[in-house]
Design a protein around this motif. Structure first.
Motif, PDB file in Angstrom:
ATOM      1  N   ALA A 109       0.831  -1.213   0.000  1.00 53.66           N
ATOM      2  CA  ALA A 109       0.000   0.000   0.000  1.00 53.66           C
ATOM      3  C   ALA A 109       0.860   1.255   0.000  1.00 53.66           C
ATOM      4  O   ALA A 109       0.573   2.225  -0.719  1.00 53.66           O
ATOM      5  CB  ALA A 109      -0.936  -0.008   1.209  1.00 53.66           C
ATOM      6  N   THR A 110       1.936   1.241   0.795  1.00 52.06           N
ATOM      7  CA  THR A 110       2.828   2.406   0.871  1.00 52.06           C
ATOM      8  C   THR A 110       3.542   2.621  -0.455  1.00 52.06           C
ATOM      9  O   THR A 110       3.664   3.759  -0.942  1.00 52.06           O
ATOM     10  CB  THR A 110       3.855   2.216   1.996  1.00 52.06           C
ATOM     11  OG1 THR A 110       3.165   2.082   3.236  1.00 52.06           O
ATOM     12  CG2 THR A 110       4.813   3.388   2.076  1.00 52.06           C
ATOM     13  N   ILE A 111       4.033   1.526  -1.053  1.00 49.44           N
ATOM     14  CA  ILE A 111       4.726   1.638  -2.340  1.00 49.44           C
ATOM     15  C   ILE A 111       3.771   2.152  -3.414  1.00 49.44           C
ATOM     16  O   ILE A 111       4.130   3.019  -4.227  1.00 49.44           O
ATOM     17  CB  ILE A 111       5.332   0.282  -2.741  1.00 49.44           C
ATOM     18  CG1 ILE A 111       6.478  -0.076  -1.781  1.00 49.44           C
ATOM     19  CG2 ILE A 111       5.833   0.312  -4.179  1.00 49.44           C
ATOM     20  CD1 ILE A 111       7.031  -1.470  -1.971  1.00 49.44           C
ATOM     21  N   ASP A 112       2.541   1.637  -3.415  1.00 50.67           N
ATOM     22  CA  ASP A 112       1.544   2.114  -4.382  1.00 50.67           C
ATOM     23  C   ASP A 112       1.309   3.616  -4.217  1.00 50.67           C
ATOM     24  O   ASP A 112       1.204   4.355  -5.209  1.00 50.67           O
ATOM     25  CB  ASP A 112       0.230   1.357  -4.195  1.00 50.67           C
ATOM     26  CG  ASP A 112       0.320  -0.104  -4.636  1.00 50.67           C
ATOM     27  OD1 ASP A 112       1.354  -0.490  -5.218  1.00 50.67           O
ATOM     28  OD2 ASP A 112      -0.644  -0.855  -4.370  1.00 50.67           O
ATOM     29  N   GLN A 113       1.218   4.083  -2.986  1.00 52.29           N
ATOM     30  CA  GLN A 113       0.987   5.500  -2.725  1.00 52.29           C
ATOM     31  C   GLN A 113       2.163   6.353  -3.196  1.00 52.29           C
ATOM     32  O   GLN A 113       1.969   7.435  -3.774  1.00 52.29           O
ATOM     33  CB  GLN A 113       0.736   5.722  -1.234  1.00 52.29           C
ATOM     34  CG  GLN A 113      -0.598   5.179  -0.736  1.00 52.29           C
ATOM     35  CD  GLN A 113      -0.690   5.130   0.776  1.00 52.29           C
ATOM     36  OE1 GLN A 113       0.199   5.607   1.488  1.00 52.29           O
ATOM     37  NE2 GLN A 113      -1.772   4.541   1.283  1.00 52.29           N
ATOM     38  N   LEU A 114       3.384   5.867  -2.965  1.00 57.77           N
ATOM     39  CA  LEU A 114       4.578   6.602  -3.406  1.00 57.77           C
ATOM     40  C   LEU A 114       4.637   6.662  -4.929  1.00 57.77           C
ATOM     41  O   LEU A 114       5.047   7.683  -5.500  1.00 57.77           O
ATOM     42  CB  LEU A 114       5.831   5.940  -2.835  1.00 57.77           C
ATOM     43  CG  LEU A 114       6.036   6.071  -1.322  1.00 57.77           C
ATOM     44  CD1 LEU A 114       7.171   5.159  -0.845  1.00 57.77           C
ATOM     45  CD2 LEU A 114       6.332   7.527  -0.938  1.00 57.77           C
ATOM     46  N   GLU A 115       4.246   5.573  -5.579  1.00 54.80           N
ATOM     47  CA  GLU A 115       4.209   5.572  -7.048  1.00 54.80           C
ATOM     48  C   GLU A 115       3.159   6.556  -7.549  1.00 54.80           C
ATOM     49  O   GLU A 115       3.424   7.343  -8.477  1.00 54.80           O
ATOM     50  CB  GLU A 115       3.890   4.164  -7.557  1.00 54.80           C
ATOM     51  CG  GLU A 115       5.005   3.156  -7.332  1.00 54.80           C
ATOM     52  CD  GLU A 115       4.559   1.720  -7.512  1.00 54.80           C
ATOM     53  OE1 GLU A 115       5.431   0.830  -7.482  1.00 54.80           O
ATOM     54  OE2 GLU A 115       3.335   1.482  -7.669  1.00 54.80           O
ATOM     55  N   ASP A 116       1.971   6.518  -6.959  1.00 55.76           N
ATOM     56  CA  ASP A 116       0.878   7.381  -7.401  1.00 55.76           C
ATOM     57  C   ASP A 116       1.198   8.856  -7.179  1.00 55.76           C
ATOM     58  O   ASP A 116       0.710   9.719  -7.925  1.00 55.76           O
ATOM     59  CB  ASP A 116      -0.416   7.018  -6.665  1.00 55.76           C
ATOM     60  CG  ASP A 116      -0.955   5.648  -7.072  1.00 55.76           C
ATOM     61  OD1 ASP A 116      -0.535   5.139  -8.135  1.00 55.76           O
ATOM     62  OD2 ASP A 116      -1.774   5.080  -6.315  1.00 55.76           O
TER      63      ASP A 116
END
Length: 287
Positions: A109-116
């Motif tokens: 979830a954190t990685i997805d947020q950083l990508e987004d």
């Protein structure tokens, strides 16, 4: 009966017993030789097989087909996020790797947020070495299914679903293509005839092998291997343990004063970034 006849019969009986004993001894020796020869044959076959397997592992392979949007040397890397993001997160994972499952369930979830947010551009290397040690095809079939999802433009969502539903390492559930296809139904738009054919036909099997061979040539020997701008951050970054909060802190520090990336389609960006060889020669962390 004369003593002479008795002695003659006794001698004949003794000779018969001696011959029987000799025959039994010879039979035992032959059995030992046969068994010994069979053992040597098995050992020889194992040695030959080991050489063949090692040669197969060492044989360089250029994939005949690579998923759409892959990047790097021989297109072995799956990118996720904005290609112009200021930081690159490099991740080496095996679909059967339990430590990878733990990492993804905590950090996805954190990685997805950083990508987004345009803060990181993730480079995913999907390796498949666990099948070598644990019987089955879960690593390879899972990696091929991820490649098929990348080809269909749904890598990130299917990747997250796969790790949320990862079986125990000793279970070869991902070796069953029906299991992988059923999980794909959780990703909107992925369960198509094209994706099903890609998984069932092992379309990117050569690509999967090439990614693993690239990993074999690297200095990394375990998964997950995670780097931020070429510097290892799993399980630690210096003296600090990795955590979702620390990952955000490290990324923000690396990006300080830099323009964030612009949003784009996940896993389809053609821009070049760090490859396996570049990651093996890490440069100082940005920022």
């Amino acid at each position: 009966m004369s003593d002479k006849n008795r002695d003659g019969k006794r001698t004949a009986r003794e000779r018969m017993l001696e011959q029987r004993a000799a025959d039994e001894a010879a039979s035992k020796r032959r059995k030992k030789l046969i068994v010994g020869g069979a053992v040597l044959a098995v050992i020889a076959a194992a040695v030959v097989t080991g050489v063949v397997v090692q040669n197969q592992r060492s044989k360089p392979e250029t994939p005949t087909a690579a998923p759409a949007g892959t990047i790097g040397d021989k297109n072995l890397v799956i990118p996720v996020g904005a290609a112009n993001a200021p930081s690159v997160l490099t991740v080496y994972e095996d679909p059967r790797c339990p430590a990878c499952g733990i990492f993804e369930r905590e950090f996805a979830a954190t990685i997805d947020q950083l990508e987004d947010a345009g803060k990181i551009y993730t480079n995913a290397h999907i390796v498949s070495f666990i099948d070598r040690a644990v019987p089955g095809k879960g690593s390879k079939n899972g990696a091929n299914a991820l490649a098929c999802a990348q080809d269909a433009g749904h890598f990130r969502d299917f990747h997250d679903v796969l790790y949320r539903n990862q079986p125990d390492e000793t279970s070869d559930a991902f070796g069953d293509k029906a299991v992988l296809l059923n999980l794909a139904k959780q990703v909107n738009g992925l369960d198509t005839p094209e994706f099903q054919a890609c998984v069932n036909d092992n379309k990117f099997g050569g690509w999967v092998s090439a990614v693993q061979q690239d990993f074999d040539k690297s200095s990394y020997k375990s998964t997950p291997t995670v780097l931020l701008n070429g510097q290892p951050i799993y399980p630690k970054n210096g003296n600090d343990e990795i955590s979702p909060a620390n990952l955000v802190k490290w990324v923000d520090a690396a990006n300080q004063g830099k323009q964030l990336g612009t949003a784009g389609s996940h896993g389809q960006s053609p821009a070049p970034t760090s490859t396996a060889s570049e990651a093996n020669n890490p440069s100082p962390s940005a920022g």
